[in-house]
Design a protein around this motif. Structure first.
Motif, PDB file in Angstrom:
ATOM      1  N   UNK A 258     -11.827 -25.242 -25.103  1.00  0.00           N
ATOM      2  CA  UNK A 258     -12.749 -25.614 -24.019  1.00  0.00           C
ATOM      3  C   UNK A 258     -12.735 -27.132 -23.836  1.00  0.00           C
ATOM      4  N   UNK A 259     -13.648 -27.651 -23.033  1.00  0.00           N
ATOM      5  CA  UNK A 259     -13.618 -29.093 -22.744  1.00  0.00           C
ATOM      6  C   UNK A 259     -14.055 -29.933 -23.941  1.00  0.00           C
ATOM      7  N   UNK A 260     -14.516 -29.270 -25.018  1.00  0.00           N
ATOM      8  CA  UNK A 260     -14.789 -29.987 -26.272  1.00  0.00           C
ATOM      9  C   UNK A 260     -13.644 -29.786 -27.271  1.00  0.00           C
ATOM     10  N   UNK A 261     -12.562 -29.175 -26.796  1.00  0.00           N
ATOM     11  CA  UNK A 261     -11.390 -28.889 -27.609  1.00  0.00           C
ATOM     12  C   UNK A 261     -11.657 -27.856 -28.693  1.00  0.00           C
ATOM     13  N   UNK A 262     -12.732 -27.123 -28.507  1.00  0.00           N
ATOM     14  CA  UNK A 262     -13.111 -26.089 -29.468  1.00  0.00           C
ATOM     15  C   UNK A 262     -12.462 -24.767 -29.037  1.00  0.00           C
ATOM     16  N   UNK A 263     -11.998 -24.000 -30.011  1.00  0.00           N
ATOM     17  CA  UNK A 263     -11.454 -22.678 -29.690  1.00  0.00           C
ATOM     18  C   UNK A 263     -12.614 -21.678 -29.707  1.00  0.00           C
ATOM     19  N   UNK A 264     -12.289 -20.386 -29.621  1.00  0.00           N
ATOM     20  CA  UNK A 264     -13.363 -19.385 -29.693  1.00  0.00           C
ATOM     21  C   UNK A 264     -13.937 -19.253 -31.103  1.00  0.00           C
ATOM     22  N   UNK A 265     -13.299 -19.869 -32.102  1.00  0.00           N
ATOM     23  CA  UNK A 265     -13.893 -19.972 -33.442  1.00  0.00           C
ATOM     24  C   UNK A 265     -14.550 -21.356 -33.525  1.00  0.00           C
ATOM     25  N   UNK A 266     -15.877 -21.400 -33.728  1.00  0.00           N
ATOM     26  CA  UNK A 266     -16.574 -22.694 -33.653  1.00  0.00           C
ATOM     27  C   UNK A 266     -16.105 -23.722 -34.675  1.00  0.00           C
ATOM     28  N   UNK A 267     -15.446 -23.292 -35.749  1.00  0.00           N
ATOM     29  CA  UNK A 267     -14.976 -24.255 -36.744  1.00  0.00           C
ATOM     30  C   UNK A 267     -13.513 -24.642 -36.558  1.00  0.00           C
ATOM     31  N   UNK A 268     -12.888 -24.101 -35.503  1.00  0.00           N
ATOM     32  CA  UNK A 268     -11.471 -24.421 -35.281  1.00  0.00           C
ATOM     33  C   UNK A 268     -11.293 -25.081 -33.909  1.00  0.00           C
ATOM     34  N   UNK A 269     -10.601 -26.205 -33.917  1.00  0.00           N
ATOM     35  CA  UNK A 269     -10.334 -26.970 -32.701  1.00  0.00           C
ATOM     36  C   UNK A 269      -8.826 -27.022 -32.481  1.00  0.00           C
ATOM     37  N   UNK A 270      -8.420 -27.267 -31.248  1.00  0.00           N
ATOM     38  CA  UNK A 270      -6.984 -27.393 -30.963  1.00  0.00           C
ATOM     39  C   UNK A 270      -6.788 -28.557 -30.002  1.00  0.00           C
ATOM     40  N   UNK A 271      -5.713 -29.323 -30.196  1.00  0.00           N
ATOM     41  CA  UNK A 271      -5.467 -30.484 -29.331  1.00  0.00           C
ATOM     42  C   UNK A 271      -3.975 -30.771 -29.255  1.00  0.00           C
ATOM     43  N   UNK A 272      -3.583 -31.445 -28.192  1.00  0.00           N
ATOM     44  CA  UNK A 272      -2.189 -31.876 -28.040  1.00  0.00           C
ATOM     45  C   UNK A 272      -1.333 -30.805 -27.384  1.00  0.00           C
ATOM     46  N   UNK A 273      -0.034 -30.896 -27.632  1.00  0.00           N
ATOM     47  CA  UNK A 273       0.933 -30.015 -26.959  1.00  0.00           C
ATOM     48  C   UNK A 273       0.676 -28.529 -27.201  1.00  0.00           C
ATOM     49  N   UNK A 274      -0.004 -28.193 -28.294  1.00  0.00           N
ATOM     50  CA  UNK A 274      -0.209 -26.769 -28.607  1.00  0.00           C
ATOM     51  C   UNK A 274      -1.404 -26.192 -27.852  1.00  0.00           C
ATOM     52  N   UNK A 275      -2.234 -27.071 -27.293  1.00  0.00           N
ATOM     53  CA  UNK A 275      -3.503 -26.607 -26.720  1.00  0.00           C
ATOM     54  C   UNK A 275      -3.395 -26.416 -25.210  1.00  0.00           C
ATOM     55  N   UNK A 276      -4.024 -25.364 -24.740  1.00  0.00           N
ATOM     56  CA  UNK A 276      -4.146 -25.127 -23.304  1.00  0.00           C
ATOM     57  C   UNK A 276      -5.618 -25.368 -22.984  1.00  0.00           C
ATOM     58  N   UNK A 277      -5.873 -26.495 -22.351  1.00  0.00           N
ATOM     59  CA  UNK A 277      -7.233 -27.033 -22.352  1.00  0.00           C
ATOM     60  C   UNK A 277      -7.923 -26.807 -21.009  1.00  0.00           C
ATOM     61  N   UNK A 278      -9.173 -26.387 -21.108  1.00  0.00           N
ATOM     62  CA  UNK A 278      -9.976 -26.105 -19.918  1.00  0.00           C
ATOM     63  C   UNK A 278     -10.329 -27.411 -19.200  1.00  0.00           C
ATOM     64  N   UNK A 279     -10.135 -27.386 -17.897  1.00  0.00           N
ATOM     65  CA  UNK A 279     -10.454 -28.551 -17.085  1.00  0.00           C
ATOM     66  C   UNK A 279     -11.640 -28.191 -16.199  1.00  0.00           C
ATOM     67  N   UNK A 280     -12.826 -28.722 -16.536  1.00  0.00           N
ATOM     68  CA  UNK A 280     -14.019 -28.307 -15.791  1.00  0.00           C
ATOM     69  C   UNK A 280     -13.937 -28.656 -14.299  1.00  0.00           C
ATOM     70  N   UNK A 281     -13.111 -29.617 -13.937  1.00  0.00           N
ATOM     71  CA  UNK A 281     -13.030 -30.007 -12.528  1.00  0.00           C
ATOM     72  C   UNK A 281     -12.295 -28.976 -11.679  1.00  0.00           C
ATOM     73  N   UNK A 282     -11.276 -28.347 -12.257  1.00  0.00           N
ATOM     74  CA  UNK A 282     -10.514 -27.370 -11.473  1.00  0.00           C
ATOM     75  C   UNK A 282     -10.794 -25.935 -11.902  1.00  0.00           C
ATOM     76  N   UNK A 283     -11.410 -25.756 -13.077  1.00  0.00           N
ATOM     77  CA  UNK A 283     -11.629 -24.417 -13.597  1.00  0.00           C
ATOM     78  C   UNK A 283     -10.383 -23.787 -14.194  1.00  0.00           C
ATOM     79  N   UNK A 284      -9.302 -24.553 -14.315  1.00  0.00           N
ATOM     80  CA  UNK A 284      -8.069 -24.005 -14.893  1.00  0.00           C
ATOM     81  C   UNK A 284      -7.869 -24.517 -16.316  1.00  0.00           C
ATOM     82  N   UNK A 285      -7.115 -23.742 -17.099  1.00  0.00           N
ATOM     83  CA  UNK A 285      -6.701 -24.222 -18.421  1.00  0.00           C
ATOM     84  C   UNK A 285      -5.214 -24.520 -18.353  1.00  0.00           C
ATOM     85  N   UNK A 286      -4.846 -25.754 -18.644  1.00  0.00           N
ATOM     86  CA  UNK A 286      -3.438 -26.128 -18.455  1.00  0.00           C
ATOM     87  C   UNK A 286      -2.818 -26.740 -19.710  1.00  0.00           C
TER      88      UNK A 286
END
Ligand SMILES: Cc1cc2nc3c(=O)[nH]c(=O)nc-3n(C[C@H](O)[C@H](O)[C@H](O)COP(=O)(O)OP(=O)(O)OC[C@H]3O[C@@H](n4cnc5c(N)ncnc54)[C@H](O)[C@@H]3O)c2cc1C
Lengths: 436, 88
Positions: A258-286
């Protein structure tokens, strides 16, 4: 509190810095299977051409690391067990985490043709690959490059710099057709030809031919053959998702965050090339495969892991690169469709560049000083600049801040409009609106 | 005003270049290290860029080697007091 970060790329490193800026005493462990630790991956292109040595790739000193007070493990994580907050390493005790960041990056998609495993076939993911290429290029004379995007050109230039004859195979009729327009592709191809590269359009690699286990040549789908001692490829990358299969994390093309880089597991985050990140401005995850978004995502992930709520707001994706000797900046949405030379996404690429809303194109400039603007109803949506970069900073700011260009929109769309002058004049008045 | 003159009328350029500092545009930087590698007196220019700081190193000659060598146009000269007030 124990923070564990898988990956020593820029996303992982930025997270170490931001965690430490909030939590001065928590334990931070970084784990990476790259024996070389943290270095500039984009810098590999200049290491390959000989413009810098390998030491220059490392931006951090031992003292910097000491100050950040974290431990570094050269290990490969083989399994994540979220229910137990546990990371497994083969033959070693597991590591337990309180908060985990997955920043494992992306890797080259392998070539899918007979002969792809022969000695003398190379990709460019990391420093070990670059060293292997350099070793081989010293002995070789003729190389074939396949693929697209920035990495294929970087490979081409590296091999030229080491005196090799280079053949570049393109599947379609021009270079990087998903991002560049026809004229821009031709500028790049013209430069490559001037440097001595032999271009082969409409050429689909069918087989790499070997002799005693080594590359001896290639054959294309239409039966054309080229003798060579080396094949270098860049046919796209994929996020490294092996670790997250079947462990309950939401995954599409990358790990969904999500926009906090949090995955659906609250203790696991993802960032960088491996992450498909939600963009609140467009509503897409890219997906992006870009250094600065990876850094920014790692930074925001780290803050959130350490308990300081913060939001990642994707700015207009933006890349500066050298395409066949020409400094080129690509901002916002500029292309559409797929590139035949690349499967999925290429390095230094962003999915956003192909999400092109209704837009009109305005172009101006000679071959080596070229500007292309994508003009929406009231705003600029994207831009490509080749050669002279004076307007790159203004355009980047105007696109990122959605400057209302209504006053000059009609003039920009006139045939042969003096685009550079119009933008420069507009910028002088408009820039008071933002802090630059 | 002509395109080529745009930065001549720029208020940040009114003072002569030698009074300025090298300043970065970090979003263009990929930490490749060409700047630090080519600095004749060994300043770690790239570290300043990472922190988004002007290269205010007492030994910086403002020779421009890093500005010229950077393959991505990260670095430029600017009069840093104006830059820091962010009112340019
Ligand atoms: C040759 C090249 C040129 C590039 N050019 C540009 C450019 O011009 N502009 C631009 O913006 N971007 C460019 N990029 C892309 C940019 O480098 C990436 O977007 C960025 O490095 C992503 O950072 P990351 O931290 O997400 O992943 P990475 O840098 O890929 O780091 C991933 C880390 O995870 C580790 N890892 C993976 N799996 C495991 C595991 N199971 N256990 C332990 N560790 C693991 C790896 O060892 C590595 O340390 C280029 C990349 C390359 C390779």
């Amino acid at each position: 509190m124990r923070y564990v970060i898988i990956g020593a790329g820029v996303a992982g490193f930025a997270a170490v810095e931001s965690i430490r800026s909030v939590d001065k005493t928590g334990e931070i462990i970084m784990v990476s299977d790259d024996p070389h630790g943290f270095y500039s991956r984009p810098g590999l292109a200049y290491y390959l051409t000989g413009e810098i040595d390998d030491k220059a790739l490392y931006s951090r000193t031992k003292d910097d690391y000491k100050e950040l007070n974290f431990s570094f493990l050269k290990e490969r994580i083989t399994r994540i067990v979220p229910e137990q907050h546990k990371l497994e390493i083969e033959g070693k005790p597991a590591i337990v985490y309180d908060k985990l960041l997955i920043a494992v990056g992306a890797r080259a998609i392998p070539l899918n043709v007979p002969g792809a495993k022969l000695e003398g076939v190379f990709k460019l993911d990391h420093l070990t690959d670059a060293n292997n290429i350099l070793k081989w290029a010293k002995r070789g004379r003729t190389a074939v490059v396949v693929g697209g995007g920035i990495t294929a050109l970087e490979l081409t230039e590296a091999l030229l710099a080491h005196g090799m004859n280079v053949h570049y195979l393109l599947r379609g009729d021009r270079y990087w057709s998903s991002v560049l327009d026809k004229r821009e592709s031709l500028v790049v191809e013209g430069h490559l030809q001037e440097e001595g590269v032999t271009l082969h359009h409409h050429s689909d690699l069918a087989e790499i031919v070997g002799k005693s286990g080594r590359v001896a040549g290639i054959r294309t789908a239409d039966g054309h053959t080229i003798k060579c001692d080396m094949v270098a490829y860049a046919v796209g990358i994929v996020p490294r998702l092996d670790l997250v299969q079947g462990i309950g994390l939401n995954v599409e093309r990358g790990i969904l965050a999500d926009e906090h880089l949090q995955t659906n597991d609250p203790d696991i985050f993802a960032a960088g090339d491996v992450a498909q990140v939600y963009d609140p401005l467009t509503g897409h995850s890219v997906l992006d495969s870009l250094w600065n978004p990876a850094r920014e995502q790692g930074h925001v992930a780290g803050l959130n892991m350490a308990g300081r709520k913060s939001t990642y707001l994707k700015s207009a994706p933006f890349n500066v690169t050298r395409l066949a000797g020409l400094t080129t900046t690509i901002i916002g949405a500029v292309g559409r469709g797929r590139d035949e030379d690349v499967v999925g996404i290429a390095r230094g690429d962003s999915e956003t560049w192909r999400e092109l809303p209704e837009a009109i194109v305005a172009q101006s400039g000679l071959d080596v000083n070229h500007i292309r603007l994508l003009i929406g109803d009231k705003h600029l949506i994207g831009a490509v600049l080749m050669g002279d970069q004076k307007l790159s900073f203004p355009l980047q700011k105007m696109i990122a801040n959605s400057a209302d260009i209504s006053p000059i929109r009609d003039s920009l769309m006139q045939p042969d409009a003096p685009i550079a002058d119009l933008i420069a004049d507009f910028w002088m008045g408009w820039r008071k609106n933002i802090a630059v | 005003m002509s395109f080529l003159n745009i930065f001549k009328s720029d208020s940040t350029r009114r003072t002569v270049l030698s009074e300025g500092h090298v300043v970065p545009e970090p979003s263009r930087c990929v930490q490749c290290g060409i700047c630090s590698y080519n600095c004749p007196i060994g300043i770690d220019v790239r570290a300043y860029v990472w922190r988004n700081e002007a290269v205010k190193h007492s030994e910086c000659l403002t020779c421009g080697e890093c500005v010229a060598r950077c393959p991505r146009g990260v670095l430029r000269f600017a009069q840093t007091d104006l830059f820091e007030r962010r009112d340019s």
